[in-house]
Design a protein around this motif. Sequence first.
Motif, PDB file in Angstrom:
ATOM      1  N   ASP A 331       0.845  -1.200   0.000  1.00  0.00           N
ATOM      2  CA  ASP A 331       0.000   0.000   0.000  1.00  0.00           C
ATOM      3  C   ASP A 331       0.878   1.247   0.000  1.00  0.00           C
ATOM      4  N   LEU A 332       1.182   1.734  -1.193  1.00  0.00           N
ATOM      5  CA  LEU A 332       1.935   2.980  -1.328  1.00  0.00           C
ATOM      6  C   LEU A 332       1.060   4.117  -1.843  1.00  0.00           C
ATOM      7  N   GLY A 333      -0.205   3.816  -2.083  1.00  0.00           N
ATOM      8  CA  GLY A 333      -1.071   4.800  -2.714  1.00  0.00           C
ATOM      9  C   GLY A 333      -0.746   4.969  -4.186  1.00  0.00           C
ATOM     10  N   ALA A 334      -0.164   3.957  -4.788  1.00  0.00           N
ATOM     11  CA  ALA A 334       0.313   4.045  -6.173  1.00  0.00           C
ATOM     12  C   ALA A 334      -0.841   4.195  -7.156  1.00  0.00           C
ATOM     13  N   ARG A 335      -0.593   5.004  -8.206  1.00  0.00           N
ATOM     14  CA  ARG A 335      -1.585   5.181  -9.269  1.00  0.00           C
ATOM     15  C   ARG A 335      -0.993   4.922 -10.659  1.00  0.00           C
ATOM     16  N   THR A 336       0.191   5.462 -10.926  1.00  0.00           N
ATOM     17  CA  THR A 336       0.786   5.312 -12.249  1.00  0.00           C
ATOM     18  C   THR A 336       1.405   3.924 -12.403  1.00  0.00           C
ATOM     19  N   PRO A 337       1.666   3.497 -13.633  1.00  0.00           N
ATOM     20  CA  PRO A 337       2.339   2.205 -13.831  1.00  0.00           C
ATOM     21  C   PRO A 337       3.672   2.126 -13.100  1.00  0.00           C
ATOM     22  N   GLU A 338       4.430   3.221 -13.106  1.00  0.00           N
ATOM     23  CA  GLU A 338       5.729   3.212 -12.442  1.00  0.00           C
ATOM     24  C   GLU A 338       5.581   3.092 -10.933  1.00  0.00           C
TER      25      GLU A 338
END
Length: 383
Positions: A331-338
């Motif tokens: 859980d990093l709050g990631a949104r983009t593919p990278e």
Amino acid sequence: MLDIAEELDRWVGQGREFAVATVVAVGGSAPRRPGAALAVDSRGTAIGSVSGGCVEGAVYELCLQALDDGRTVVERFGYSDDDAFAVGLTCGGVIDIMVTPIRSQAPSRTVYAAALAAAAAGTAAAMVRITDGPDELMGRALLVRDDGSPEGTLGGHPELDRTAAGEARAMLDAGRTGTVTIGEDGSRCGRPLTLLVESSVPPPRMIVFGAIDFASALVRVGKLLGYQVTVCDARPVFATATRFPEADEIVVDWPHRYLASADVDSRTVLCVLTHDAKFDVPLLELALTLPVAYVGAMGSRRTHLDRNARLREAGVTELELARLRSPIGLDLGARTPEETAVSIGAEIVANRRGGTGVPLTGAHTPIHHDAGAGPAGRIGSVA
């Protein structure tokens, strides 16, 4: 030492004399693990690292001294409250470093050369050196190849070589680098001996299923982490070298069919990014029965619940389902593919090293987890 094998192999080919400083033991918080090395040639050129910068200057001088006098020595470096910023590890750790000269007339130069060549080529092999023993045996090396055949000698009794070769084969099979102690009976030297075994194995595999934009970012993260990365997708229009230039291999096939014939082992990680039931279910039904290190699948929590229900209907057991990392990543709050690729990579590292994934700030967990010796990559990516 084998973590810098490619450059040292070139040095050997050029006939250079050099000394290698290798981390042989660590205590407390130390940035490098056993097998990490720094080498200095007779011109003063240095490559590698043993401490992330803490003691490099002092170790460099030890290498020059070893080249001059031809002696193998083991030195300990640790934190000093009285002189924290002089020679020592200000992070609080302790490391033992063995410095060995590899001069043109060194008895074991040919063995070192063979070990470096094997590691540089990605061939499975293990090198054994005595780190605590009689002075006359220090600096000797024994190379054990994947088929069990030994080269060289540790310079003592033949029984010592046989015992050391047996220990090396066991560690090579596990892809581990570390130290072992053999008793007086095995050493035949009248005292116990400590051996450093460095295992060189091909890099672990990451297989990414689903040739989507997230996969392209994950390929780059996988390469950064030292994996040999394969991308697999049944759709030839998407699974192309143009879209995945950094992948080691691109396979156009149904994922479950490819996995059934793929070469996987206990270090392999499987990342399922297709989030399409017709691909996911037969693939995960097989993947969760394999002895691999990690199985992760992308998808929303709703997709995850639906996929689990389908897998149960297919006969997947609860114990097998418990191995599935889904939704994939931390859980990093990631949104983009990278960002998502970083999240997946972070979970793979945490799983491999025994980490918790919680922030280190304010935590009382170790910075460097030691859940046993990690798998070596092209040696020594110590694990």
